[in-house]
Design a protein around this motif. Structure first.
Motif, short mmCIF file in Angstrom:
data_model
loop_
_atom_site.label_atom_id
_atom_site.label_comp_id
_atom_site.label_asym_id
_atom_site.label_seq_id
_atom_site.Cartn_x
_atom_site.Cartn_y
_atom_site.Cartn_z
N MET A 155 14.37 60.57 8.13
CA MET A 155 13.96 60.78 9.52
C MET A 155 14.00 62.26 9.89
O MET A 155 13.05 62.80 10.49
CB MET A 155 14.88 59.99 10.44
CG MET A 155 14.59 60.13 11.93
SD MET A 155 15.95 59.50 12.94
CE MET A 155 17.19 60.78 12.68
N LEU A 156 15.08 62.95 9.51
CA LEU A 156 15.20 64.37 9.82
C LEU A 156 14.18 65.20 9.04
O LEU A 156 13.60 66.15 9.57
CB LEU A 156 16.61 64.86 9.52
CG LEU A 156 17.73 64.27 10.41
CD1 LEU A 156 19.10 64.62 9.83
CD2 LEU A 156 17.60 64.77 11.84
N ALA A 157 13.95 64.84 7.77
CA ALA A 157 13.02 65.60 6.94
C ALA A 157 11.60 65.52 7.45
O ALA A 157 10.77 66.38 7.14
CB ALA A 157 13.09 65.09 5.49
N GLN A 191 17.32 69.64 22.31
CA GLN A 191 17.04 68.89 23.53
C GLN A 191 16.42 67.52 23.24
O GLN A 191 16.57 66.59 24.04
CB GLN A 191 16.12 69.72 24.43
CG GLN A 191 16.81 70.94 25.00
CD GLN A 191 15.86 72.04 25.45
OE1 GLN A 191 14.64 71.84 25.48
NE2 GLN A 191 16.39 73.20 25.78
N SER A 192 15.75 67.38 22.11
CA SER A 192 15.11 66.10 21.78
C SER A 192 15.95 65.25 20.83
O SER A 192 15.55 64.13 20.48
CB SER A 192 13.73 66.35 21.14
OG SER A 192 13.87 67.04 19.90
N LEU A 193 17.12 65.75 20.43
CA LEU A 193 17.91 65.07 19.40
C LEU A 193 18.39 63.70 19.85
O LEU A 193 18.37 62.73 19.07
CB LEU A 193 19.10 65.94 18.99
CG LEU A 193 19.96 65.41 17.84
CD1 LEU A 193 19.13 65.23 16.57
CD2 LEU A 193 21.14 66.35 17.57
N ASP A 194 18.83 63.57 21.10
CA ASP A 194 19.29 62.26 21.58
C ASP A 194 18.18 61.22 21.48
O ASP A 194 18.41 60.09 21.04
CB ASP A 194 19.78 62.37 23.03
CG ASP A 194 21.20 62.90 23.13
OD1 ASP A 194 21.92 62.91 22.11
OD2 ASP A 194 21.60 63.32 24.24
N ASP A 195 16.98 61.60 21.92
CA ASP A 195 15.86 60.66 21.85
C ASP A 195 15.55 60.29 20.41
O ASP A 195 15.30 59.12 20.09
CB ASP A 195 14.61 61.26 22.51
CG ASP A 195 14.73 61.33 24.03
OD1 ASP A 195 15.57 60.60 24.59
OD2 ASP A 195 14.01 62.12 24.64
N LEU A 196 15.55 61.28 19.53
CA LEU A 196 15.27 61.03 18.12
C LEU A 196 16.29 60.06 17.53
O LEU A 196 15.93 59.09 16.83
CB LEU A 196 15.28 62.35 17.34
CG LEU A 196 15.06 62.25 15.83
CD1 LEU A 196 13.65 61.76 15.53
CD2 LEU A 196 15.30 63.61 15.17
N MET A 197 17.57 60.29 17.81
CA MET A 197 18.61 59.48 17.20
C MET A 197 18.69 58.08 17.81
O MET A 197 19.00 57.12 17.10
CB MET A 197 19.96 60.18 17.31
CG MET A 197 20.12 61.35 16.37
SD MET A 197 20.03 60.87 14.62
CE MET A 197 21.48 59.84 14.47
N GLY A 252 16.79 56.63 15.03
CA GLY A 252 17.99 56.62 14.20
C GLY A 252 18.92 55.46 14.42
O GLY A 252 19.88 55.28 13.66
N GLY A 253 18.69 54.69 15.48
CA GLY A 253 19.56 53.54 15.74
C GLY A 253 20.86 53.87 16.44
O GLY A 253 21.78 53.05 16.44
N ALA A 254 20.95 55.05 17.06
CA ALA A 254 22.18 55.42 17.76
C ALA A 254 22.35 54.56 19.00
O ALA A 254 21.41 54.28 19.73
CB ALA A 254 22.16 56.90 18.14
N LEU A 255 23.58 54.14 19.23
CA LEU A 255 23.89 53.28 20.36
C LEU A 255 23.97 54.06 21.66
O LEU A 255 23.64 53.55 22.73
CB LEU A 255 25.22 52.57 20.08
CG LEU A 255 25.55 51.32 20.86
CD1 LEU A 255 24.50 50.24 20.64
CD2 LEU A 255 26.93 50.80 20.44
N LEU A 256 24.42 55.31 21.56
CA LEU A 256 24.67 56.16 22.72
C LEU A 256 24.14 57.57 22.46
O LEU A 256 23.93 57.94 21.30
CB LEU A 256 26.18 56.25 22.99
CG LEU A 256 26.92 54.96 23.31
CD1 LEU A 256 28.41 55.12 23.02
CD2 LEU A 256 26.71 54.58 24.76
N PRO A 257 23.93 58.36 23.50
CA PRO A 257 23.64 59.78 23.28
C PRO A 257 24.76 60.44 22.48
O PRO A 257 25.89 59.93 22.42
CB PRO A 257 23.56 60.35 24.70
CG PRO A 257 23.22 59.17 25.57
CD PRO A 257 23.91 57.99 24.93
#
Length: 298
Positions: free
Chosen positions: A35-37, A78-84, A88-93
């Protein structure tokens, strides 16, 4: 210089890591890596910690250093929370990591849903101009290296300014609530591993986060450092007095917590948030419910 690995997600194999060590987290590590690559802003990816050294257990976190072209660091952060959360399946920011060493960048911790469990993913964002220096300080396995386009002095300055401003920005009540959730996961891990000294330190961090949450909600303009004048500033309203009673209950707990102590502290801080700064829960209610379910299943 290491040879650049192919950047197509299907070709990011992590063969060396897989041969040395096949932890349960490897599929998650591969997914986050791919995802990051996919972002052209990413110039380097390194995995570090126990997954890189072959000493991981089922509680180990997935720990990345992410090199970002200096020019792209502000928008990427600034876009990392949205990406994850979306990809990325992150539950929270993400929680802005205050435990990680200062390596010239910014650390974030995400709680990611993976195969029915909650996994910790640490992302340390580092300007590409600082990667060589960082790699002399940090052991890790290089998964991706793309020679960055020319980095100008102005871009380096811009990246450094962004890092300084991000690290010095006061945390909101929502961010402090997320800090509690992340620290609770860390504490559960320390307790299960028998890491009493680390649990002691992170337990104090959780109490400090509770104090910071109360101050951010009820005395945001406070000029006093840390715990000074807390009662004088906060205990002037009924809500303030009830919050201080909750904080007093927290700090009189045992110095090294049990799992039940951590769960009780989490219940306490959520109730405190509902009273003192209910807006901090906006958009997080479902995520917190899912988070607590994962903790119960752990």
């Amino acid at each position: 210089m290491p040879t650049a690995l192919p950047t197509a997600p299907a070709e990011l194999q992590l063969v060396e890591l897989a041969e040395a060590n096949r932890p349960a987290q490897l599929p998650l590590l591969t997914r986050i890596c791919e995802m990051l690559a996919a972002s052209p802003a990413v110039t380097h990816l390194l995995v570090r910690g126990s997954l890189a050294s072959g000493t991981a257990d089922r509680l180990s976190d997935v720990d990345f250093v992410v090199g970002i072209h200096d020019r792209d660091l502000p928008p990427f952060t600034q876009s990392l929370d949205d990406l994850m959360t979306v990809a990325g399946g992150a539950l929270l920011p993400g929680w802005r990591d205050t435990i990680v060493a200062d390596l010239g960048g910014i650390g974030f911790v995400f709680l990611v849903q993976h195969e029915g469990k909650l996994q910790q993913v640490d992302l340390y964002l580092c300007p590409a101009s600082q990667i060589s220096l960082l790699r002399r300080k940090v052991a890790g396995k290089l998964l991706l290296e793309r020679p960055p386009a020319e980095i100008t002095t102005a871009q380096i300055t811009q990246a450094r300014t962004h890092i300084t401003e991000t690290l010095s920005r006061p945390r909101s009540c929502t961010e402090l609530l997320i800090e509690h959730l992340v620290l609770a996961v860390l504490l559960h891990k320390r307790i299960r591993r028998g890491q009493r000294f680390v649990a002691y330190a992170e337990w104090h961090m959780l109490h400090t986060a509770t104090k910071d949450l109360i101050k951010a909600a009820l005395a945001p303009a406070s000029s006093f450092w840390g715990w000074y004048q807390l009662r004088e500033e906060i205990a002037i309203t009924p809500i303030g007095r009830s919050c201080l009673a909750e904080l007093d209950a927290a700090i009189t707990c045992p110095a090294v917590p049990t799992t039940d102590d951590v769960n009780a502290a989490l219940d306490r801080v959520i109730q405190l948030t509902q009273r003192a700064c209910p807006n901090a829960l906006d958009g997080l209610t479902d995520a917190i419910t899912a988070y607590r379910t994962y903790l119960e299943l752990a």
